[in-house]
Motif scaffolding. Sequence first.
Motif, PDB file in Angstrom:
ATOM      1  N   PHE A  37       0.822  -1.215   0.000  1.00 41.58           N
ATOM      2  CA  PHE A  37       0.000   0.000   0.000  1.00 41.58           C
ATOM      3  C   PHE A  37       0.854   1.262   0.000  1.00 41.58           C
ATOM      4  O   PHE A  37       0.628   2.184  -0.781  1.00 41.58           O
ATOM      5  CB  PHE A  37      -0.932   0.013   1.220  1.00 41.58           C
ATOM      6  N   ARG A  38       1.832   1.316   0.903  1.00 39.11           N
ATOM      7  CA  ARG A  38       2.597   2.543   1.065  1.00 39.11           C
ATOM      8  C   ARG A  38       3.277   2.953  -0.236  1.00 39.11           C
ATOM      9  O   ARG A  38       3.206   4.129  -0.642  1.00 39.11           O
ATOM     10  CB  ARG A  38       3.631   2.379   2.179  1.00 39.11           C
ATOM     11  N   VAL A  62       3.161   6.446  -5.210  1.00 34.88           N
ATOM     12  CA  VAL A  62       3.208   6.536  -6.681  1.00 34.88           C
ATOM     13  C   VAL A  62       1.983   7.277  -7.203  1.00 34.88           C
ATOM     14  O   VAL A  62       2.085   8.104  -8.125  1.00 34.88           O
ATOM     15  CB  VAL A  62       3.310   5.125  -7.308  1.00 34.88           C
ATOM     16  N   LEU A  63       0.816   6.991  -6.643  1.00 37.55           N
ATOM     17  CA  LEU A  63      -0.404   7.665  -7.099  1.00 37.55           C
ATOM     18  C   LEU A  63      -0.293   9.171  -6.898  1.00 37.55           C
ATOM     19  O   LEU A  63      -0.657   9.958  -7.796  1.00 37.55           O
ATOM     20  CB  LEU A  63      -1.625   7.114  -6.358  1.00 37.55           C
ATOM     21  N   TYR A  64       0.194   9.596  -5.739  1.00 34.32           N
ATOM     22  CA  TYR A  64       0.311  11.035  -5.497  1.00 34.32           C
ATOM     23  C   TYR A  64       1.424  11.672  -6.323  1.00 34.32           C
ATOM     24  O   TYR A  64       1.323  12.837  -6.737  1.00 34.32           O
ATOM     25  CB  TYR A  64       0.513  11.316  -4.008  1.00 34.32           C
ATOM     26  N   GLN A  65       2.469  10.940  -6.583  1.00 37.70           N
ATOM     27  CA  GLN A  65       3.548  11.470  -7.405  1.00 37.70           C
ATOM     28  C   GLN A  65       3.142  11.567  -8.871  1.00 37.70           C
ATOM     29  O   GLN A  65       3.799  12.264  -9.650  1.00 37.70           O
ATOM     30  CB  GLN A  65       4.788  10.588  -7.256  1.00 37.70           C
ATOM     31  N   LYS A 120       5.261   0.491 -11.477  1.00 37.39           N
ATOM     32  CA  LYS A 120       6.367   1.226 -10.854  1.00 37.39           C
ATOM     33  C   LYS A 120       6.723   0.665  -9.475  1.00 37.39           C
ATOM     34  O   LYS A 120       7.749   1.042  -8.901  1.00 37.39           O
ATOM     35  CB  LYS A 120       6.008   2.709 -10.727  1.00 37.39           C
ATOM     36  N   VAL A 121       5.846  -0.197  -8.939  1.00 43.21           N
ATOM     37  CA  VAL A 121       6.078  -0.798  -7.624  1.00 43.21           C
ATOM     38  C   VAL A 121       6.466  -2.257  -7.836  1.00 43.21           C
ATOM     39  O   VAL A 121       5.624  -3.070  -8.230  1.00 43.21           O
ATOM     40  CB  VAL A 121       4.816  -0.713  -6.742  1.00 43.21           C
TER      41      VAL A 121
END
Length: 295
Positions: free
Chosen positions: A155-156, A161-164, A186-187
Motif C-alpha cells: 500500500f505505502r 506513486v499515485l500522489y507522485q 512502478k512498484v
Amino acid sequence: MSEKNREGKRNARDRLQEQRADDQRRQKRKRTAIVAGSVVGVLVVGAVIGVVVSNSGGGSVAPAVAPAGATGKDKLALPNGASDAPSTLTVYEDFRCPACAAYENELRDTIHGLQDEGQLKVEYHLVRLIDGNLGGTGSLDAANAAACAQDEGKFRAYHDVLYQNQPQENDDRFADKNHLLELAAKVPGLKTPAFTSCVKDGTYDDWVNANNKAFGAAGFNSTPTILLNGGENLLAKGQPNLTADRLKQLVTEANKGKKPGTATQGATPPSASGSPGTASGSAPAGGSPAAPQSG
C-alpha cells in the motif's frame, strides 16, 4: 295506586333496565373493537417497520468487504507503520485532491522516517469527495486500487506513486483502470494477477463508499483532514501551517517519555497475499504546501 299505574311503572323500569343493558352491550362491543383495532394497528406498524428494516438491512447488514489488515470501526482504516507506535496519525484523503498531493509530497519523508523509527503509525481513510464535486470515478477507482495494493502488502509504495503521478484535478485520468495498472508497474512485485483482477473488478468500491459516508457523518468536509492521536484537525482554520518540521515536533512532544514501537522498514503490515512493501522513492520535501481544498 291502581294496578294499571303499577304495571306502567314496572314496564318503564324494565324498559330502562333493557336500555341500560343494551348500552352496556354496545360499550362492550365498542371497547372490544377499539382493542382489536389497536392490536391490528400495532401489527401493521410492526409489519411496516419489518419491511423497512428488511429493505434497509437494519443493523444486521454486514460491513463492506475490507482489504487485508484494515482496522477500526467497520474496518475502514488502513494502518501503516508499527502497530505499537506511541502516536497515531489519522489521515482522510482523496487521490484526486491537489491539496492532498501537496501535503503528501511535503510530509512524505518525515512521515516515512517517523514510521520506520517506530514513532508513528498512520491510519488512512480513502474518500471520494472530488468525484462528487467534479463528477467521474477517479477518486473511487484510485482508492480501490490502493486498497488492492494493501492486499499485496504494498500500500505505502503504491499510495506514494499515485500522489507522485496525480493528474490535474479536473482530469479524471485515474478513472482509467489500465492507467492505474501502468502506475502499479512502478512498484516492484505489485502487478500480480490478483491485484489486476482486484483493480478491474472494483473489489473494494463499496468499502471506499462506506469510508466516504463515514467521513461526512463525522462532520468533516474537506481533504486532507489530518488528526494526531485523535485531536483537532491539524489543518483546521487557525492552526499553524503544517510543515514537515512542525509535524516532527508535534510527534516528538506527544511521544515524550514513551517507548518507540517496533521499527519496521517499509512500515507495512503483513498482507494476505504478499510480503510487506518497501518505501518507494520519495519526492524531496519542498516548501509549505497549498491550503487544503474542500472535496
